[in-house]
Design a protein around this motif. Sequence first.
Motif, PDB file in Angstrom:
ATOM      1  N   ILE A 147      -7.859   0.987 -12.025  1.00 22.59           N
ATOM      2  CA  ILE A 147      -6.450   0.824 -11.699  1.00 22.59           C
ATOM      3  C   ILE A 147      -6.082   0.417 -10.421  1.00 22.59           C
ATOM      4  N   VAL A 148      -6.484   1.349  -9.525  1.00 18.35           N
ATOM      5  CA  VAL A 148      -6.302   1.237  -8.025  1.00 18.35           C
ATOM      6  C   VAL A 148      -6.878   0.039  -7.414  1.00 18.35           C
ATOM      7  N   LYS A 149      -8.177  -0.277  -7.946  1.00 15.77           N
ATOM      8  CA  LYS A 149      -8.896  -1.485  -7.575  1.00 15.77           C
ATOM      9  C   LYS A 149      -8.056  -2.773  -7.934  1.00 15.77           C
ATOM     10  N   GLU A 150      -7.561  -2.779  -9.307  1.00 13.31           N
ATOM     11  CA  GLU A 150      -6.745  -4.118  -9.405  1.00 13.31           C
ATOM     12  C   GLU A 150      -5.830  -4.271  -8.747  1.00 13.31           C
ATOM     13  N   ILE A 151      -4.923  -3.015  -8.446  1.00 10.52           N
ATOM     14  CA  ILE A 151      -3.697  -3.257  -7.879  1.00 10.52           C
ATOM     15  C   ILE A 151      -3.712  -3.779  -6.466  1.00 10.52           C
ATOM     16  N   ARG A 152      -4.771  -3.141  -5.970  1.00  9.09           N
ATOM     17  CA  ARG A 152      -5.137  -3.594  -4.498  1.00  9.09           C
ATOM     18  C   ARG A 152      -5.477  -4.904  -4.388  1.00  9.09           C
ATOM     19  N   GLU A 153      -5.960  -5.391  -5.145  1.00  9.98           N
ATOM     20  CA  GLU A 153      -6.225  -6.983  -5.057  1.00  9.98           C
ATOM     21  C   GLU A 153      -5.172  -7.668  -5.164  1.00  9.98           C
ATOM     22  N   ASN A 154      -3.950  -7.136  -5.473  1.00 11.72           N
ATOM     23  CA  ASN A 154      -2.680  -8.017  -5.656  1.00 11.72           C
ATOM     24  C   ASN A 154      -1.827  -7.498  -4.381  1.00 11.72           C
ATOM     25  N   LEU A 155      -2.234  -6.715  -3.808  1.00 15.76           N
ATOM     26  CA  LEU A 155      -1.197  -6.155  -2.537  1.00 15.76           C
ATOM     27  C   LEU A 155      -0.723  -7.363  -1.546  1.00 15.76           C
ATOM     28  N   GLU A 156       0.436  -7.059  -0.891  1.00 15.69           N
ATOM     29  CA  GLU A 156       0.895  -7.831  -0.002  1.00 15.69           C
ATOM     30  C   GLU A 156      -0.035  -7.548   1.042  1.00 15.69           C
ATOM     31  N   PRO A 157       0.012  -8.286   1.947  1.00 13.25           N
ATOM     32  CA  PRO A 157      -0.567  -7.880   3.492  1.00 13.25           C
ATOM     33  C   PRO A 157       0.132  -6.918   4.215  1.00 13.25           C
TER      34      PRO A 157
ATOM     35  N   GLU B 251       0.897  -1.173   0.081  1.00 14.87           N
ATOM     36  CA  GLU B 251      -0.143  -0.088  -0.142  1.00 14.87           C
ATOM     37  C   GLU B 251       0.938   1.411   0.062  1.00 14.87           C
ATOM     38  N   GLN B 252       1.961   1.196   0.749  1.00 18.72           N
ATOM     39  CA  GLN B 252       2.810   2.437   0.685  1.00 18.72           C
ATOM     40  C   GLN B 252       3.448   2.657  -0.702  1.00 18.72           C
ATOM     41  N   THR B 253       3.470   1.818  -1.437  1.00 20.51           N
ATOM     42  CA  THR B 253       4.209   2.175  -2.858  1.00 20.51           C
ATOM     43  C   THR B 253       3.136   2.664  -3.581  1.00 20.51           C
ATOM     44  N   ILE B 254       1.826   2.297  -3.452  1.00 23.06           N
ATOM     45  CA  ILE B 254       0.932   2.835  -4.457  1.00 23.06           C
ATOM     46  C   ILE B 254       0.434   4.052  -4.041  1.00 23.06           C
ATOM     47  N   LYS B 255       0.542   4.478  -2.668  1.00 24.59           N
ATOM     48  CA  LYS B 255      -0.011   5.638  -2.164  1.00 24.59           C
ATOM     49  C   LYS B 255       0.467   7.008  -3.080  1.00 24.59           C
ATOM     50  N   LYS B 256       1.868   6.808  -3.336  1.00 25.21           N
ATOM     51  CA  LYS B 256       2.594   7.781  -4.177  1.00 25.21           C
ATOM     52  C   LYS B 256       1.696   8.132  -5.561  1.00 25.21           C
ATOM     53  N   PHE B 257       0.873   7.169  -6.105  1.00 29.58           N
ATOM     54  CA  PHE B 257       0.308   7.123  -7.301  1.00 29.58           C
ATOM     55  C   PHE B 257      -1.496   7.870  -7.069  1.00 29.58           C
ATOM     56  N   ILE B 258      -1.732   7.477  -6.128  1.00 30.95           N
ATOM     57  CA  ILE B 258      -3.382   7.637  -5.910  1.00 30.95           C
ATOM     58  C   ILE B 258      -3.813   9.189  -5.939  1.00 30.95           C
ATOM     59  N   ASN B 259      -4.536   9.354  -6.838  1.00 32.24           N
ATOM     60  CA  ASN B 259      -5.163  10.794  -6.940  1.00 32.24           C
ATOM     61  C   ASN B 259      -4.275  11.587  -7.425  1.00 32.24           C
ATOM     62  N   THR B 260      -3.271  11.176  -8.429  1.00 34.84           N
ATOM     63  CA  THR B 260      -2.401  11.919  -8.873  1.00 34.84           C
ATOM     64  C   THR B 260      -2.902  12.511 -10.373  1.00 34.84           C
ATOM     65  N   CYS B 261      -3.761  11.538 -10.924  1.00 36.85           N
ATOM     66  CA  CYS B 261      -4.549  11.805 -12.284  1.00 36.85           C
ATOM     67  C   CYS B 261      -5.802  11.110 -12.455  1.00 36.85           C
ATOM     68  N   HIS B 262      -6.644  11.303 -13.404  1.00 37.05           N
ATOM     69  CA  HIS B 262      -7.987  10.685 -13.375  1.00 37.05           C
ATOM     70  C   HIS B 262      -7.716   9.157 -13.345  1.00 37.05           C
ATOM     71  N   LEU B 263      -6.882   8.652 -14.227  1.00 34.30           N
ATOM     72  CA  LEU B 263      -6.790   6.944 -14.155  1.00 34.30           C
ATOM     73  C   LEU B 263      -6.413   6.523 -12.834  1.00 34.30           C
ATOM     74  N   TRP B 264      -5.788   7.140 -11.799  1.00 34.92           N
ATOM     75  CA  TRP B 264      -5.306   6.909 -10.592  1.00 34.92           C
ATOM     76  C   TRP B 264      -6.189   7.552  -9.740  1.00 34.92           C
ATOM     77  N   LYS B 265      -7.508   7.502  -9.740  1.00 37.34           N
ATOM     78  CA  LYS B 265      -8.324   8.162  -8.846  1.00 37.34           C
ATOM     79  C   LYS B 265      -8.729   6.772  -7.776  1.00 37.34           C
ATOM     80  N   GLU B 266      -8.725   7.109  -6.512  1.00 35.93           N
ATOM     81  CA  GLU B 266      -8.888   6.296  -5.384  1.00 35.93           C
ATOM     82  C   GLU B 266      -9.733   5.147  -5.659  1.00 35.93           C
ATOM     83  N   ASP B 267     -10.950   5.535  -6.422  1.00 37.66           N
ATOM     84  CA  ASP B 267     -11.943   4.519  -6.417  1.00 37.66           C
ATOM     85  C   ASP B 267     -12.025   3.985  -7.859  1.00 37.66           C
ATOM     86  N   GLY B 268     -10.904   4.297  -8.783  1.00 42.54           N
ATOM     87  CA  GLY B 268     -10.949   3.887 -10.056  1.00 42.54           C
ATOM     88  C   GLY B 268     -10.482   2.175 -10.379  1.00 42.54           C
TER      89      GLY B 268
END
Length: 178
Positions: free
Chosen positions: A163-173, A144-161
């Motif tokens: 891309i973020v959903k797909e990546i979070r499904e594969n996050l480490e605990p 999560e710490q890694t992807i936080k740098k990207f969340i809400n930096t543009c339309h495609l990386w919006k929190e509820d979009g």
Amino acid sequence: MKKLVHTREISMRTFDLGSHSILVEGSLIDHGYRPTQSGAPKKFELVHHMIIRLTVQGPGMLIERAEATMPHHPREECLEVLPWIRNLEGLEIASGYSVKVKKVIGGIRGCAHLTSLVIAMGESAVQGYWGAYGAGKGRTGLREQTIKKFINTCHLWKEDGPIVKEIRENLEPRDSSE
């Protein structure tokens, strides 16, 4: 009729140094349209050539080392600001980065050209880090710490979009350190 009077070229390259560390090299080159001393027709002249190197440690995106050189500068006094670039060491590339850079090396504490370049390098560092350590073919286990740098930096990386959903499904605990 339009006349070209100035050009600015900014280029950046990011290198993977291993162990979640990257090197971002930024270059700024200005050419100006200036009259010659003899009064002959004007010609383009090199005004600035500046290079900055930032070593950044991820996933926290902390600037560990900052150095600058000026292969070409209009005045000798320009060189006086070069040591001040080291004041960026310890700065995190995160929300508010541009404001922090301006406080650290902006105004009379630095050089407007170097400050602009360092600000642009922040985005390049994030993109480069993502290219080296982010999601991609065969990469799993992001934090999560890694992807936080990207969340809400543009339309495609919006929190509820998607891309973020797909990546979070594969996050480490989550670690207790996050």
